[in-house]
Scaffold this motif. Sequence first.
Motif, PDB file in Angstrom:
ATOM      1  N   THR A 211     -23.830  11.779   4.180  1.00  0.00           N
ATOM      2  CA  THR A 211     -23.691  11.937   5.630  1.00  0.00           C
ATOM      3  C   THR A 211     -23.554  10.581   6.305  1.00  0.00           C
ATOM      4  O   THR A 211     -22.688  10.387   7.171  1.00  0.00           O
ATOM      5  CB  THR A 211     -24.941  12.637   6.226  1.00  0.00           C
ATOM      6  N   ALA A 212     -24.412   9.645   5.895  1.00  0.00           N
ATOM      7  CA  ALA A 212     -24.384   8.312   6.520  1.00  0.00           C
ATOM      8  C   ALA A 212     -23.026   7.656   6.285  1.00  0.00           C
ATOM      9  O   ALA A 212     -22.461   7.029   7.195  1.00  0.00           O
ATOM     10  CB  ALA A 212     -25.513   7.453   5.953  1.00  0.00           C
ATOM     11  N   ALA A 213     -22.482   7.842   5.094  1.00  0.00           N
ATOM     12  CA  ALA A 213     -21.172   7.243   4.783  1.00  0.00           C
ATOM     13  C   ALA A 213     -20.055   7.913   5.582  1.00  0.00           C
ATOM     14  O   ALA A 213     -19.122   7.250   6.034  1.00  0.00           O
ATOM     15  CB  ALA A 213     -20.896   7.351   3.291  1.00  0.00           C
ATOM     16  N   LEU A 274     -16.626   5.074   2.366  1.00  0.00           N
ATOM     17  CA  LEU A 274     -16.815   3.655   2.672  1.00  0.00           C
ATOM     18  C   LEU A 274     -15.635   2.852   2.142  1.00  0.00           C
ATOM     19  O   LEU A 274     -15.057   2.015   2.842  1.00  0.00           O
ATOM     20  CB  LEU A 274     -18.114   3.140   2.039  1.00  0.00           C
ATOM     21  N   GLN A 275     -15.277   3.135   0.904  1.00  0.00           N
ATOM     22  CA  GLN A 275     -14.156   2.421   0.268  1.00  0.00           C
ATOM     23  C   GLN A 275     -12.879   2.612   1.092  1.00  0.00           C
ATOM     24  O   GLN A 275     -12.139   1.659   1.316  1.00  0.00           O
ATOM     25  CB  GLN A 275     -13.983   2.959  -1.159  1.00  0.00           C
ATOM     26  N   ASN A 276     -12.670   3.832   1.581  1.00  0.00           N
ATOM     27  CA  ASN A 276     -11.437   4.111   2.317  1.00  0.00           C
ATOM     28  C   ASN A 276     -11.289   3.247   3.557  1.00  0.00           C
ATOM     29  O   ASN A 276     -10.187   3.070   4.059  1.00  0.00           O
ATOM     30  CB  ASN A 276     -11.360   5.595   2.711  1.00  0.00           C
ATOM     31  N   LYS A 277     -12.393   2.723   4.075  1.00  0.00           N
ATOM     32  CA  LYS A 277     -12.277   1.852   5.250  1.00  0.00           C
ATOM     33  C   LYS A 277     -12.869   0.469   4.991  1.00  0.00           C
ATOM     34  O   LYS A 277     -13.159  -0.271   5.934  1.00  0.00           O
ATOM     35  CB  LYS A 277     -12.953   2.504   6.459  1.00  0.00           C
ATOM     36  N   SER A 278     -13.090   0.151   3.723  1.00  0.00           N
ATOM     37  CA  SER A 278     -13.660  -1.160   3.342  1.00  0.00           C
ATOM     38  C   SER A 278     -14.941  -1.480   4.112  1.00  0.00           C
ATOM     39  O   SER A 278     -15.098  -2.584   4.634  1.00  0.00           O
ATOM     40  CB  SER A 278     -12.659  -2.285   3.571  1.00  0.00           C
ATOM     41  N   ILE A 279     -15.824  -0.526   4.184  1.00  0.00           N
ATOM     42  CA  ILE A 279     -17.091  -0.749   4.899  1.00  0.00           C
ATOM     43  C   ILE A 279     -18.161  -1.137   3.882  1.00  0.00           C
ATOM     44  O   ILE A 279     -18.436  -0.365   2.953  1.00  0.00           O
ATOM     45  CB  ILE A 279     -17.515   0.527   5.665  1.00  0.00           C
ATOM     46  N   PRO A 280     -18.760  -2.319   4.004  1.00  0.00           N
ATOM     47  CA  PRO A 280     -19.772  -2.713   3.020  1.00  0.00           C
ATOM     48  C   PRO A 280     -21.016  -1.825   3.089  1.00  0.00           C
ATOM     49  O   PRO A 280     -21.409  -1.369   4.162  1.00  0.00           O
ATOM     50  CB  PRO A 280     -20.138  -4.148   3.422  1.00  0.00           C
TER      51      PRO A 280
END
Length: 426
Positions: A211-213, A274-280
Amino acid sequence: MKVFKFGGASVSTVDRIKNVGSILKKYEGEQLLIIVSAMGKTTNALEKVVDAFHANQKEEALRLFKNIKEQHLLIYSALLTEDTGSQFTIEHSLSDFFTEIEWLLHDKPVRSYDYYYDQVVCIGEMLSSSILSTYLNSINIKNSWVDVRDVIRTDNNFRDAKIDWEVTARKTEEIIRPLFIENNLVLSQGFIGATDENESTTLGREGSDYTAAVFANLLSAENLSIWKDVHGVMNADPKLYPGAQWIKELNYKEVIEMAYYGAQVIHPKTIKPLQNKSIPLYVRSFLNPDEEGTCIHNKNIPYLPPIIVYKHNQVMVQLTSKDFSFVSEGLTAEVYKIFESLKFGLNLTQNAAISLLCVVDSHPEKVEAFALKASEAFDVSVTKDLLLLTVRHYSKEVVERLTADYKVLLQQQTPETIQIVLSTNS
Ligand code: ASP
Ligand code: MG
């Protein structure tokens, strides 16, 4: 904007909830979306309520639920004794949640187990988030509380519901984003959602990370921090492997592989959004909030220690063709179809001329159902109580050390990863 996820262990006691307050104080002035799980082992306890209810043991279900209710009220009152203003709001909303479940438990079960599971279990997150929100407001950490079931839209595949991204994205903009105008902190629940008919759903155990992601993705957050009771990601479970080391950084691919092989780091579905938007993603310790934790990102990491993952309670099913005919692609496809129809995941397979080996988690009913179906075409033999060891970035020495006390039943390797099925009783 950043997203913080606080897991069950971080809100399991009065002191730990206060600790969340002190962590958040350090981020004053920043916009944060906070996603919380149910307190401690509440989800497990609620599962027992559903079991009793669905077995037509109404009194037992109500008794078990009463324990959960009392635990929450105890924590709530310990946190809010001095703040009468907040007391009113929270008591009001908590009692609504309690009543909702108690009413349901008074009925007779007429729908599927999974349906009731989601209606009951989701209350764990509603309670923890309400208590935390009211507590934070009472110590002047102003926040807006949102019922995530108004935002996360899912299908009706209860207990493993799939998110409708389009509707959820729209609702996030309509409901969550505007709340930041009022407060820097918006607080909501992980793990749960709702169908378009407003029935509660859950996203699979440990689903709060996911959910957080999802929200980090939809809000294009700067980063996501998952606050846990460990220093970050380790290369092995320290309880099973005393030499476990903390890892400073990892890339998405490594973590998705680790989660896939069974490492209890974070929920496997967490990485993709996260990977799809490059979010660390930071995995951080709520007990040592000043430590940096592990950072998971897109970049390549030149060196990684061996990463060791154990899956216990494994079962190996050997299928051998009855008449010595080859296990063709057609026959293999049939086997996969049976697994799919049972929603039974395969951990490892190996083909040979007239046989096929399948390693799965120990779900006795599913193993039995599978064996029964497969026995139409194959002779089936089942070996239980096995251990599946996976080592990424392995060396010969590490593998030798880890397998020394066991009998190796099956081994598969690529240059990066080795997987070994071990018999524990040798
Ligand atoms: N409370 C849920 C569970 O225990 C979700 C979560 O913790 O992420 O599975
Ligand atoms: Mg949890």
